[in-house]
Design an enzyme around this catalytic site. Structure first.
Site, PDB file in Angstrom:
ATOM      1  N   GLU A  67      -6.348  -7.909  -0.872  1.00 38.39           N
ATOM      2  CA  GLU A  67      -6.927  -7.907   0.466  1.00 38.39           C
ATOM      3  C   GLU A  67      -8.429  -7.654   0.341  1.00 38.39           C
ATOM      4  O   GLU A  67      -8.854  -6.503   0.191  1.00 38.39           O
ATOM      5  CB  GLU A  67      -6.298  -6.830   1.359  1.00 38.39           C
ATOM      6  CG  GLU A  67      -4.861  -7.100   1.738  1.00 38.39           C
ATOM      7  CD  GLU A  67      -4.327  -6.069   2.723  1.00 38.39           C
ATOM      8  OE1 GLU A  67      -5.137  -5.303   3.300  1.00 38.39           O
ATOM      9  OE2 GLU A  67      -3.091  -6.030   2.916  1.00 38.39           O
ATOM     10  N   GLU A 117       0.830  -1.209   0.000  1.00 38.74           N
ATOM     11  CA  GLU A 117       0.000   0.000   0.000  1.00 38.74           C
ATOM     12  C   GLU A 117       0.864   1.259   0.000  1.00 38.74           C
ATOM     13  O   GLU A 117       0.572   2.249   0.677  1.00 38.74           O
ATOM     14  CB  GLU A 117      -0.958  -0.008   1.202  1.00 38.74           C
ATOM     15  CG  GLU A 117      -1.950  -1.160   1.151  1.00 38.74           C
ATOM     16  CD  GLU A 117      -2.947  -1.154   2.291  1.00 38.74           C
ATOM     17  OE1 GLU A 117      -4.089  -1.587   2.084  1.00 38.74           O
ATOM     18  OE2 GLU A 117      -2.572  -0.705   3.406  1.00 38.74           O
TER      19      GLU A 117
END
Length: 585
Positions: free
Chosen positions: A235, A159
């Site tokens: 995710e 991320e």
């Protein structure tokens, strides 16, 4: 398993054939090793063909240059079980993992260096990453699918697009990974919002997305970044984590999660985050910081399909039903026998105040000014600052400069104030009853370093600057490191003085004939942490929502067991209870 191939073209290809990744996240470092096989068998039985795990740098290199890959950190053994069960693996060995984990997995010792910059091409940071990767990939490289192992994908960073936009940093990580022998494909993962995917992507790595709802919308956005490549949600958030002070344990709608899972599998591949959350043992919870500090609880149940203690949930069955429309399901048959037991009430036998034994627990470091945990070689737990005061000077005001996260101030071992987060920034008037005290103690707790966002470089714990008394810096400090580990616990002398209302240690010895999973109920106790047979189970706090700590059977002894409770608020009971259920509220 023989040597195989895994490729990314218009879709994923395993040994030359199209392959849909149906993965679930299991963090080996949040589960006792004796239960790895059980959790992975239950992953496979839900229909998953792959497991995903982060790798926490801070545990594998707890002190710079000192590496650990044993016990709960035996990554090789975990991957061998993965392979033995016929599963594949996605490994995310980023220096930074987020994961609601202490400091996002970065080692605290990085912050001992002034000027340290994280997650960028700052040379001292990159040199530390390089040394860590050299050790880590000695384990991971031989476990790739083209080396007869189970690993099919590695992730570069995590991320990153939500943190920065330095492409040279991502390229440097990618190059170092390849130089360490990685030959399987690489991926990145970012939220599909704003410019996150653009910032976090790099050539020769497939972009994947992280989200928990509106699957079709998010995949449409991802499609713009992958071109003709495969779509994957790295995710798929099927639950959420809890912070101390939350009104209740977070849960998500099962039907909605199942519907989004179906939408994902119709169009691409998925990694369910979390399939099984596990536990933030050993004070390893992370924290978030937006307007205020929100430290995560010890449980990482996450409302996952498999509960913290490994139970199949209604969400498990709903997701298994969805996955069953895409693949043949194995039977619900598991090899590890796990029982739950309520050992009931256990009585405190001994107690002693922290101030009575602090010199037994830690030799003091002398410093003119307070310095942070990291500067004195400590990463986790508590730190105590003690100083003598001038008898002829009235102490009227006090202010801490550069303090994190929670400080308890005492004058002559009398409690004056407990300051948390923003309260640490203010100057505080001292009542007349404390004006002519001779000693000042400040007990500071590291409640968990922030694991996400721009506050990460401001995570030195303890007091990193000064204590102002009457608006001037006060000099002359003794600093005691209190990491709350087994070595420190072994030094506790319970024969010394106990005074009610002060931070203290409590000892409970209990005898059991059979070991089983259980839950330690801390109702009636204030705030602190618990060690069982020298193993730190984690934190408790009467703020909730968590009131019970999960105790896996492998941590118990048949025969005598020892609990040591460290409680900081002067709020204790004569006993504790062991219950057979988690009691998440």
């Amino acid at each position: 398993m023989g040597s195989g191939t895994f490729e990314i073209r218009d879709q994923f290809y395993l040994n030359g054939k199209p392959f849909k990744i149906i993965s679930g996240a299991v963090h080996y470092f949040r589960v006792v090793p004796e239960y790895w096989r059980d959790r992975l068998e239950k992953l496979r039985a839900m229909g998953c063909n792959t497991v995903e795990t982060y790798v926490p740098w801070n545990l594998h290199e707890p002190q710079r240059g000192s590496f650990c890959f044993e016990g709960m950190l035996d990554l090789t053994r975990f991957l061998e079980i993965v392979q033995d069960l016929g599963l594949l693996a996605i490994v995310r060995p980023s220096p930074y993992i987020c994961g609601e984990w202490e400091f996002g997995g970065l080692p605290a010792w990085l912050l001992a260096e002034d000027g340290m910059r994280l997650r960028c091409t700052y040379p001292p940071y990159m040199n530390a990453v390089k040394q860590y990767y050299h050790e880590l990939f000695r384990i991971l490289t031989p476990m790739q699918i083209d080396h007869r192992g189970p690993i099919i994908l590695f992730q570069v960073e995590n991320e990153y697009g939500a943190y920065g936009d330095e492409e040279a940093y991502l390229e440097a990580l990618r190059d170092d990974i390849v130089q360490n022998g990685v030959t399987v494909p690489l991926v990145t993962s970012d939220g599909p919002w704003g410019d996150y995917l653009t910032n976090g992507s790099l050539p020769e790595a497939l972009p994947t997305a992280n989200f928990g709802s509106k699957a079709d919308l998010q995949l449409d956005i991802l499609r713009q970044h992958v071109g003709d490549g495969p779509l994957m949600c790295m995710e798929f958030w099927v639950g959420w984590f809890d912070a101390w002070g939350d009104e209740k344990h977070h849960t998500t709608n099962i039907a909605a999660s199942a519907a989004d899972l179906n939408a994902l599998l119709q169009r691409g591949s998925v990694n369910i985050y979390m399939f099984h959350g596990g536990t933030n043992f050993g004070l390893m919870n992370g924290a978030n910081y937006y307007k205020a500090l929100a430290a995560d609880v010890t449980s990482y149940d996450y409302d996952a399909p498999l509960s913290e203690d490994g139970e199949l949930t209604q969400k498990y069955q709903a997701m298994r039903d969805v996955i069953g429309t895409y693949t043949k399901l194995p039977p619900l048959s598991f090899s590890t026998k796990i029982e739950k037991y309520a050992y009931g009430l256990q009585t405190v036998s001994e107690r002693v105040s922290l101030f009575s034994i602090v010199d037994d627990l830690s030799y003091s470091l002398e410093s003119p000014w307070p310095v942070s945990m990291e500067k004195v070689g400590q990463s986790y737990g508590y730190i105590l600052y003690r100083s003598s005061l001038k008898k002829d000077t009235a102490v009227g005001k006090v202010k801490l400069i550069g303090a994190n996260d929670r400080a308890q101030i005492y004058f002559d071992e009398r409690h004056f104030a407990t300051l948390l987060d923003h309260e640490l920034e203010a100057e505080h008037e001292i009542p007349e009853a404390f004006h002519h005290s001779e000693q000042m103690d400040i007990l500071v707790e590291n409640m968990g370093r922030v694991n996400y966002g721009p506050k990460m470089e401001a995570q030195r714990k303890g007091i990193n600057n000064a204590v102002l008394i009457n608006r001037h810096g006060h000099a002359g400090w003794q600093i005691y490191r209190l990491p709350m580990n087994s070595e420190m616990a072994a030094c506790i002398d319970f024969s010394k003085e106990y005074r009610a209302g002060l931070p203290a240690f409590y000892r409970i010895v209990f005898h059991i004939e059979q070991v089983a999973d259980t839950f330690l109920d801390m109702t009636g106790w204030g705030k602190g942490c618990v060690l069982l047979n020298g193993f730190n189970l984690g934190r408790f706090w009467d703020r909730g929502p968590q009131t019970r700590l999960y105790v896996p059977a492998p941590l118990l002894n048949r025969g005598d067991n020892e609990l040591i409770i460290f409680e900081t608020e002067g709020k204790s009971m004569q006993h504790i209870h062991f219950e057979a259920s988690p009691g998440l509220g």
